[in-house]
Design a protein around this motif. Structure first.
Motif: not given
Length: 376
Positions: A143-150, A217-219, A245-249, A262-267
């Motif tokens: 997570q530290s690797h991917g979320w730093r890229i985010y 969105l961490l949900t 939504a970094p977790a990939g929802q 509405d769900g578009a444009g959410i990286p």
């Protein structure tokens, strides 16, 4: 799990290797029922099953077919630990899979205590085990690797006042900490909104008060994520706020089906190369046929898990202890690039460092199409 920290190194358990055509049993942990993320579990299992089919079509492992023994974790850590116990008693050569980080952590702790090789497919929590171990390896990036890229993506897009709408979870808390530390080093700030206490409309008011330019969105999906997206999209005061939504929802079809435009444009983060090679393209076609929809990166993780385990188990080493010591010798072509495992500082398990990482979103002009915004 803390009670397992000082567990003595387990005695090796022999894995019989006969020449009578008997199978090589491999356990698979996947969330197939709620409250697990069933859609992710379905994609993970499809990838694992496709990998097993290809291994068997190529002659199996040392001439023996792979037999898959699937157990549903339902996103329950205790159920996952019990499944590992059961699979060990059944004599599986190794365990694969799991999507949810907290569940994978429980499975990894049990596998470590029992001396059973476990290759985690999708969970990213850095602290997958309480201590360094040779019994556990992981394909997904920490997570530290991917979320730093985010975090680098956020900074590059000009966002330094970030809000996170988060539910209570070790996984969400860990991700928030990674982002806060990374952004703070570049003059950024992160404020947390407790989604176990706030309504989506209250989140909108808090965003206005804080002046955040991005809301992450961490949900869970569908709720409260869907309601938050709809509330923010419908609030004209927040027209300039980016949601992420970094977790990939948004990777999965359910997101597009529930939210549409509405769900578009959410990286979000996903673990695919910008272009798949010949193996990835072939496997992707097969997965699409199996799933009846475009495969997610989670399906490719499932396939690569089996490819790596087949390479590990095909060394001819006898006994789980010697197999577990052979992670460093794995060298196999996966759907997303060459897979090798190493020791990474701060990570207690053998780690593929690193799978390809992308920040992508659904194209507002065509929500069924993904745009690559950053690679790492």
């Amino acid at each position: 799990m803390s009670a397992m920290v000082d567990t003595p190194a387990p005695a090796p358990h022999p894995v019989p290797r006969r020449t009578d055509g008997s199978s090589v049993p491999i356990g698979a942990l996947v969330p197939l029922t709620r409250p697990g993320w069933v859609e992710a579990g379905r994609h993970l299992l499809a990838g694992i099953e496709s990998g097993v089919r290809d291994v068997n079509d190529s002659g199996g492992i040392l001439g023996r077919p792979v037999e898959l023994v699937v157990r549903d974790t339902a996103a329950d850590p205790r159920r996952a630990a019990a499944a590992v116990e059961e699979l060990a008693a059944l004599g599986v050569a190794a365990v694969a899979g799991e999507y949810h980080s907290v569940v994978a952590r429980a499975a990894a702790a049990r596998a470590d205590a029992l001396g059973l090789p476990f290759l985690c497919s999708s969970a990213v929590l850095d602290a997958l085990t309480d201590r360094p171990t040779d019994w556990v390896a992981r394909l997904a990036p920490a997570q530290s690797h991917g979320w730093r890229i985010y975090g680098e993506f956020l900074l590059g897009a000009g966002h330094r006042r970030i809000a996170v709408a988060a539910q209570q979870s070790v996984y969400w808390a860990s991700g928030t900490r990674v982002l806060r530390e990374h952004l703070a080093a570049h003059g950024g700030t992160v404020v947390e909104f407790d989604m176990d206490a706030l309504t989506p409309s209250a989140v909108c008011d808090a965003l206005v008060d804080h002046g955040a330019t991005a809301l992450l969105l961490l949900t869970g999906l569908p709720e409260p994520a869907v309601s938050i997206v709809r509330s923010v999209r419908g609030d004209r005061r927040l027209d300039g706020v980016m949601m992420g939504a970094p977790a990939g929802q948004p990777e999965f079809g359910t997101w597009a089906a529930l939210l549409g435009e509405d769900g578009a444009g959410i990286p979000f983060l996903r673990y695919l190369p910008e272009r798949l090679g010949p193996l990835g393209a072939r496997v992707g076609t097969a997965l699409r046929e199996r799933l009846g929809e475009a495969p997610s990166f989670v399906a490719f993780e499932g396939y690569d898990t089996v490819a790596a385990l087949a390479d590990l188990l095909g060394t001819g080493e006898v006994g789980r202890e010697r197999i577990a010591a052979s992670w460093a010798g794995v060298a196999v072509e996966g759907t997303r690039g060459p897979i090798r495992f190493s020791r990474v500082p701060g990570i207690g398990v053998r780690q593929w460092a690193w799978p390809p990482v992308q920040v992508v979103d659904r194209d507002p002009a065509a929500p069924g199409r993904f745009r690559v915004l950053r690679t790492g």
